[in-house]
Design a protein around this motif. Structure first.
Motif: not given
Length: 403
Positions: A251-277
């Motif tokens: 639970v914490n791993l998934i949630a912490n990753a979501i929070l970190a990417m939302l606070r770094h929007p470029q990482q959210w966008t990058a993963l959304g377009s490239d699941p290999g990341r």
């Protein structure tokens, strides 16, 4: 009179600091290893120290070997506990039990879960409307518990009871007594939750003995090597570990990753377009904001870690979350950067106690994070996250996201 070291540790215990404990971790790390001789506790916070303890042959996981536990048993004329999970065992018991359990936890069992995990994730995300949604209640929490219930063959309608027991028992992993010398005010509730869970699992074992199924519980009952089998107590303890440690940490791993990417929007966008990341995102989350913030070991003999002599029986608290921000090891240690290259962390442990459930946690997180970023490319935080009181398994209770 409270010393500076004790003050820093009490600061860690304060739930008011859960949202951002990293300044406190930094101050502890900069001060160096802490020793509380009267409490028989040593606290390590650099990467080198924590790594050395985890690798040391005299580091023990059996908490009953600690001076504090031995003193408690002597004062209360108590007997040592019975079977426990291999998380708190040492060789040769740990070697035997882990070897048997791993036979029922082979890669093909984990890999076979991927289609179900994808279906579960899609179903959870299908319920998201145009308004904000809680990524904990809507994804990070229900996914791991559903997977574990399927693994063990637990009816999903019993999930609420597991949720409540899991929450109480996860908090029991906090080193409250080691840091304060006092028993947690939740102790009685935690003991009751542990008894309920053990009784439930024993009933489930009895059902599986009568009618074996295609589940992990049946596999644990049937596993055998050279005439050796798991006892009922060992099966209960193993399932207990899978439910509590495996559920809360994922639970914490998934949630912490979501929070970190939302606070770094470029990482959210990058993963959304490239699941290999996704693998790099997961490993950087394990370093940057780990689901397990600290672990403990017992000195099985007199030890020397760095410049610190640790007497036999002392408890060693390893602040892995502090170690992961150690500037001596990591460039830009306080930055979330999945592109930093080789990512080192202690989040899954080291050596013989390396997390048996790591492949499952990585699989669940990979599917969940790839799906949510692809489906909601414009997502952003809708509110500040709220954290639970847990210190060891630090995690959020709510994380509202606007899709």
């Amino acid at each position: 009179m409270t010393t500076v070291a004790e003050g820093l540790l009490l600061e860690l215990l304060d739930p008011a600091n859960r949202a951002d404990p990293y300044p406190t971790y930094r101050r502890i790390r900069e001060r160096g290893a802490l020793q509380l001789p009267e409490s028989h506790v040593a606290v390590f916070s650099t990467f080198a120290e924590c790594d050395a303890v985890l690798r040391h042959p005299s580091s023990c996981s059996d908490r009953m070997k600690s001076t504090l536990a031995q003193r408690h048993m002597a004062e209360h004329d108590a007997e040592p506990r019975g079977a426990t999970s291999f998380l708190f065992l040492d060789a040769p018991d740990h070697t035997r039990l882990r070897g048997l359990v791993s036979k029922a936890f082979v890669p093909k069992v984990i890999n076979a879960l991927e289609p179900d995990i994808r279906t579960l994730v899609d179903g959870l995300l299908d319920t998201v409307s145009d308004g904000s949604f809680d990524a904990i209640a809507g994804l990070a929490y229900p996914l791991p518990v559903a997977v574990i219930c399927r693994l063990l063959g637990v009816p999903i309608e019993d999930e609420p009871k597991f949720r409540d027991a899991s929450a109480l028992l996860a908090q029991a992993l906090d080193p409250f007594m080691a840091m304060t010398g006092e028993v947690s005010e939740l102790f009685d509730q935690q003991m009751a939750a542990g008894r309920w869970l053990a009784d439930y699992l024993r009933d489930l074992i009895a059902q599986r003995r009568r009618r074996p199924g295609d589940d992990l519980m049946s596999a644990l009952i049937q596993v055998e090597e050279s005439g050796d089998q798991l006892t009922e107590d060992e099966i209960v303890a193993t399932c207990d570990l899978l439910l509590i440690a495996g559920h809360e940490t994922t639970v914490n791993l998934i949630a912490n990753a979501i929070l970190a990417m939302l606070r770094h929007p470029q990482q959210w966008t990058a993963l959304g377009s490239d699941p290999g990341r996704v693998s790099s995102v997961i490993e950087e989350t394990m370093r940057y904001d780990p689901p397990v913030q600290l672990v403990s070991r017992i000195a099985g003999a007199d030890m020397t870690i760095g410049d610190i002599d640790v007497p036999k029986g002392d408890t060693m608290l390893l602040l892995v979350a502090a170690a992961h921000r150690d500037a001596a090891v990591f460039d830009r240690a306080d930055e979330f950067d999945p592109d930093r290259g080789a990512i080192r962390h202690l989040g899954f442990g080291k050596g013989p106690h390396f997390c048996l459930g790591a492949p499952l946690a990585r699989l669940e997180a990979s599917v969940a994070l790839s799906a949510i970023t692809a489906r909601f490319p414009q997502a952003h935080l809708a509110a500040d996250p709220v954290y639970k009181a847990n210190l060891t398994l630090r995690g959020m209770s709510t994380l509202f996201v606007a899709p």
